[in-house]
Design a protein around this motif. Structure first.
Motif, PDB file in Angstrom:
ATOM      1  N   TRP A 152      44.530   2.019  31.896  1.00 31.77           N
ATOM      2  CA  TRP A 152      44.349   3.453  31.643  1.00 31.77           C
ATOM      3  C   TRP A 152      43.993   4.258  32.889  1.00 31.77           C
ATOM      4  O   TRP A 152      43.823   5.487  32.805  1.00 31.77           O
ATOM      5  CB  TRP A 152      43.302   3.678  30.545  1.00 31.77           C
ATOM      6  CG  TRP A 152      43.739   3.123  29.224  1.00 31.77           C
ATOM      7  CD1 TRP A 152      43.220   2.044  28.576  1.00 31.77           C
ATOM      8  CD2 TRP A 152      44.823   3.593  28.406  1.00 31.77           C
ATOM      9  NE1 TRP A 152      43.911   1.810  27.406  1.00 31.77           N
ATOM     10  CE2 TRP A 152      44.896   2.755  27.282  1.00 31.77           C
ATOM     11  CE3 TRP A 152      45.740   4.650  28.516  1.00 31.77           C
ATOM     12  CZ2 TRP A 152      45.855   2.926  26.277  1.00 31.77           C
ATOM     13  CZ3 TRP A 152      46.693   4.828  27.518  1.00 31.77           C
ATOM     14  CH2 TRP A 152      46.745   3.969  26.420  1.00 31.77           C
ATOM     15  N   HIS A 153      43.878   3.609  34.060  1.00 26.64           N
ATOM     16  CA  HIS A 153      43.508   4.370  35.267  1.00 26.64           C
ATOM     17  C   HIS A 153      44.440   5.551  35.536  1.00 26.64           C
ATOM     18  O   HIS A 153      43.957   6.652  35.864  1.00 26.64           O
ATOM     19  CB  HIS A 153      43.446   3.447  36.488  1.00 26.64           C
ATOM     20  CG  HIS A 153      42.254   2.529  36.482  1.00 26.64           C
ATOM     21  ND1 HIS A 153      41.930   1.704  37.534  1.00 26.64           N
ATOM     22  CD2 HIS A 153      41.308   2.294  35.533  1.00 26.64           C
ATOM     23  CE1 HIS A 153      40.845   1.005  37.235  1.00 26.64           C
ATOM     24  NE2 HIS A 153      40.460   1.340  36.037  1.00 26.64           N
ATOM     25  N   PRO A 154      45.768   5.403  35.399  1.00 25.57           N
ATOM     26  CA  PRO A 154      46.634   6.557  35.693  1.00 25.57           C
ATOM     27  C   PRO A 154      46.427   7.732  34.738  1.00 25.57           C
ATOM     28  O   PRO A 154      46.809   8.864  35.054  1.00 25.57           O
ATOM     29  CB  PRO A 154      48.056   5.984  35.528  1.00 25.57           C
ATOM     30  CG  PRO A 154      47.903   4.505  35.618  1.00 25.57           C
ATOM     31  CD  PRO A 154      46.548   4.192  35.075  1.00 25.57           C
ATOM     32  N   ALA A 155      45.815   7.472  33.591  1.00 25.94           N
ATOM     33  CA  ALA A 155      45.601   8.534  32.603  1.00 25.94           C
ATOM     34  C   ALA A 155      44.499   9.508  33.022  1.00 25.94           C
ATOM     35  O   ALA A 155      44.261  10.511  32.351  1.00 25.94           O
ATOM     36  CB  ALA A 155      45.280   7.915  31.240  1.00 25.94           C
ATOM     37  N   LEU A 156      43.813   9.200  34.142  1.00 23.67           N
ATOM     38  CA  LEU A 156      42.758  10.101  34.635  1.00 23.67           C
ATOM     39  C   LEU A 156      43.305  11.233  35.508  1.00 23.67           C
ATOM     40  O   LEU A 156      42.574  12.170  35.843  1.00 23.67           O
ATOM     41  CB  LEU A 156      41.725   9.297  35.452  1.00 23.67           C
ATOM     42  CG  LEU A 156      40.939   8.243  34.669  1.00 23.67           C
ATOM     43  CD1 LEU A 156      40.073   7.421  35.625  1.00 23.67           C
ATOM     44  CD2 LEU A 156      40.065   8.909  33.607  1.00 23.67           C
ATOM     45  N   GLN A 157      44.595  11.144  35.855  1.00 22.58           N
ATOM     46  CA  GLN A 157      45.203  12.114  36.774  1.00 22.58           C
ATOM     47  C   GLN A 157      45.037  13.557  36.284  1.00 22.58           C
ATOM     48  O   GLN A 157      45.526  13.924  35.217  1.00 22.58           O
ATOM     49  CB  GLN A 157      46.689  11.765  36.899  1.00 22.58           C
ATOM     50  CG  GLN A 157      47.504  12.674  37.769  1.00 22.58           C
ATOM     51  CD  GLN A 157      49.012  12.352  37.635  1.00 22.58           C
ATOM     52  OE1 GLN A 157      49.387  11.197  37.407  1.00 22.58           O
ATOM     53  NE2 GLN A 157      49.860  13.358  37.763  1.00 22.58           N
ATOM     54  N   GLY A 158      44.339  14.369  37.055  1.00 19.19           N
ATOM     55  CA  GLY A 158      44.141  15.779  36.688  1.00 19.19           C
ATOM     56  C   GLY A 158      42.798  16.056  36.042  1.00 19.19           C
ATOM     57  O   GLY A 158      42.393  17.213  35.891  1.00 19.19           O
ATOM     58  N   LEU A 159      42.091  14.991  35.669  1.00 13.05           N
ATOM     59  CA  LEU A 159      40.802  15.181  34.994  1.00 13.05           C
ATOM     60  C   LEU A 159      39.769  15.831  35.913  1.00 13.05           C
ATOM     61  O   LEU A 159      38.839  16.509  35.451  1.00 13.05           O
ATOM     62  CB  LEU A 159      40.275  13.827  34.505  1.00 13.05           C
ATOM     63  CG  LEU A 159      39.075  13.876  33.548  1.00 13.05           C
ATOM     64  CD1 LEU A 159      39.470  14.465  32.197  1.00 13.05           C
ATOM     65  CD2 LEU A 159      38.477  12.486  33.338  1.00 13.05           C
ATOM     66  N   GLU A 160      39.961  15.649  37.233  1.00 12.61           N
ATOM     67  CA  GLU A 160      38.999  16.193  38.197  1.00 12.61           C
ATOM     68  C   GLU A 160      38.945  17.716  38.173  1.00 12.61           C
ATOM     69  O   GLU A 160      38.048  18.323  38.761  1.00 12.61           O
ATOM     70  CB  GLU A 160      39.320  15.688  39.615  1.00 12.61           C
ATOM     71  CG  GLU A 160      40.653  16.176  40.192  1.00 12.61           C
ATOM     72  CD  GLU A 160      41.882  15.396  39.724  1.00 12.61           C
ATOM     73  OE1 GLU A 160      41.731  14.477  38.900  1.00 12.61           O
ATOM     74  OE2 GLU A 160      43.003  15.728  40.168  1.00 12.61           O
ATOM     75  N   ASP A 161      39.907  18.360  37.501  1.00 13.01           N
ATOM     76  CA  ASP A 161      39.910  19.829  37.431  1.00 13.01           C
ATOM     77  C   ASP A 161      38.880  20.391  36.444  1.00 13.01           C
ATOM     78  O   ASP A 161      38.719  21.611  36.360  1.00 13.01           O
ATOM     79  CB  ASP A 161      41.291  20.338  36.990  1.00 13.01           C
ATOM     80  CG  ASP A 161      42.334  20.148  38.085  1.00 13.01           C
ATOM     81  OD1 ASP A 161      41.945  19.879  39.239  1.00 13.01           O
ATOM     82  OD2 ASP A 161      43.541  20.258  37.769  1.00 13.01           O
ATOM     83  N   TYR A 162      38.235  19.515  35.688  1.00 12.39           N
ATOM     84  CA  TYR A 162      37.342  19.997  34.627  1.00 12.39           C
ATOM     85  C   TYR A 162      35.889  19.660  34.927  1.00 12.39           C
ATOM     86  O   TYR A 162      35.581  18.542  35.324  1.00 12.39           O
ATOM     87  CB  TYR A 162      37.762  19.409  33.276  1.00 12.39           C
ATOM     88  CG  TYR A 162      39.149  19.867  32.907  1.00 12.39           C
ATOM     89  CD1 TYR A 162      39.341  21.110  32.316  1.00 12.39           C
ATOM     90  CD2 TYR A 162      40.275  19.111  33.215  1.00 12.39           C
ATOM     91  CE1 TYR A 162      40.609  21.573  32.029  1.00 12.39           C
ATOM     92  CE2 TYR A 162      41.548  19.559  32.929  1.00 12.39           C
ATOM     93  CZ  TYR A 162      41.704  20.802  32.334  1.00 12.39           C
ATOM     94  OH  TYR A 162      42.959  21.258  32.061  1.00 12.39           O
ATOM     95  N   GLU A 163      35.006  20.623  34.684  1.00 18.74           N
ATOM     96  CA  GLU A 163      33.572  20.382  34.880  1.00 18.74           C
ATOM     97  C   GLU A 163      32.938  19.717  33.674  1.00 18.74           C
ATOM     98  O   GLU A 163      31.987  18.960  33.793  1.00 18.74           O
ATOM     99  CB  GLU A 163      32.837  21.718  35.091  1.00 18.74           C
ATOM    100  CG  GLU A 163      32.882  22.229  36.497  1.00 18.74           C
ATOM    101  CD  GLU A 163      32.068  23.514  36.635  1.00 18.74           C
ATOM    102  OE1 GLU A 163      31.121  23.741  35.851  1.00 18.74           O
ATOM    103  OE2 GLU A 163      32.400  24.283  37.543  1.00 18.74           O
TER     104      GLU A 163
END
Lengths: 161, 161
Positions: B59-70
């Motif tokens: 599931w590591h690739p499923a984190l892509q883009g999560l860093e945009d959220y606080e």
């Protein structure tokens, strides 16, 4: 209609074995005015139409005290969703995002969560506004909204008060 | 420790058959500083200690883009909870409440939900604050908080937007 086999360009799926991790129990059914995904709003609105949480009779006594809350958290099972996409492209968008960076129904455990406004409770049915799911969606849980809920037990001394 | 057989006076349980309604897949494990229920705070605080969502590598690739959220919504499985109480009494309280009028971990589908603050993402681990669950709790899902998330697809014309 997307099938288990179809994925769009740039999307990625993973092979996942059948899980035996934990078993859900549906506690009832959600009735909404939305017969299919195309009819569902993208996000529920608390001034939206009345929807009904129809509980199985065995769970009717579990509603006792729920009438004290204006806002409820509702959990449900998105039973038409595929579960194997790790990155996916929202409709009408060529970009791909990690599954956990979206609120798409397509996810390894397709559990929907919604904050809804309680309208009334009548005979084992809870009428609420704010849902966006398909009519007939299986119901998993109802809880008071965390921001309105004060724990019944006193704070622990280790929390400093 | 409460066993499957013990209930307190005035609590009520129901007979429920083993369910085959839907199967969860654990996507990882939550690491917290709380080794048992007595050590857990009653509710998580976003200025609480760092906790880690340790994802299975698939599931590591499923984190892509999560860093945009606080702020993230985290779902997890309260695997030590009994599931058969329809009414229950909070600890240190003689009154009973329907299960759905409490945020107790004891519920037919013991799914915990938390709003947490994202601290950082590193090598398949998501560091967050605001959890109140036991160390080792199975992880079910991560999503952007609904209030911060703007659907990637445009609003539908039927929504008037």
């Amino acid at each position: 209609m997307t099938t288990e086999q179809d994925i769009r360009p740039k999307e990625r799926r993973v092979e996942i074995a059948p899980a035996r991790d934990a078993q859900l129990r549906f506690i009832g059914t959600i009735r909404t005015p939305f017969p299919d995904r195309a009819a569902c709003p993208r996000q529920g609105r608390q001034d939206g139409p009345d929807c009904r949480l129809v509980l199985d009779p065995v769970w009717h006594p579990a509603l006792q005290g729920l009438e004290d809350y204006e806002t409820l958290e509702v959990l449900y099972w998105l039973d038409r969703s595929r579960r194997d996409l790790v990155v996916q492209a929202p409709r009408h968008d060529d970009r791909v995002f990690g599954t956990f960076a979206l609120r798409s129904p397509v996810r390894p455990n397709p559990i929907g969560t919604a904050l809804v406004r309680l309208v009334r409770i009548e005979a084992g049915e809870v009428v609420v506004r704010g849902l966006d799911c398909i009519d007939g969606t299986p119901l998993l849980d109802i809880k008071p909204d965390r921001s309105a809920f004060t724990p019944k037990a006193p704070p622990k001394s280790t929390e400093g008060g």
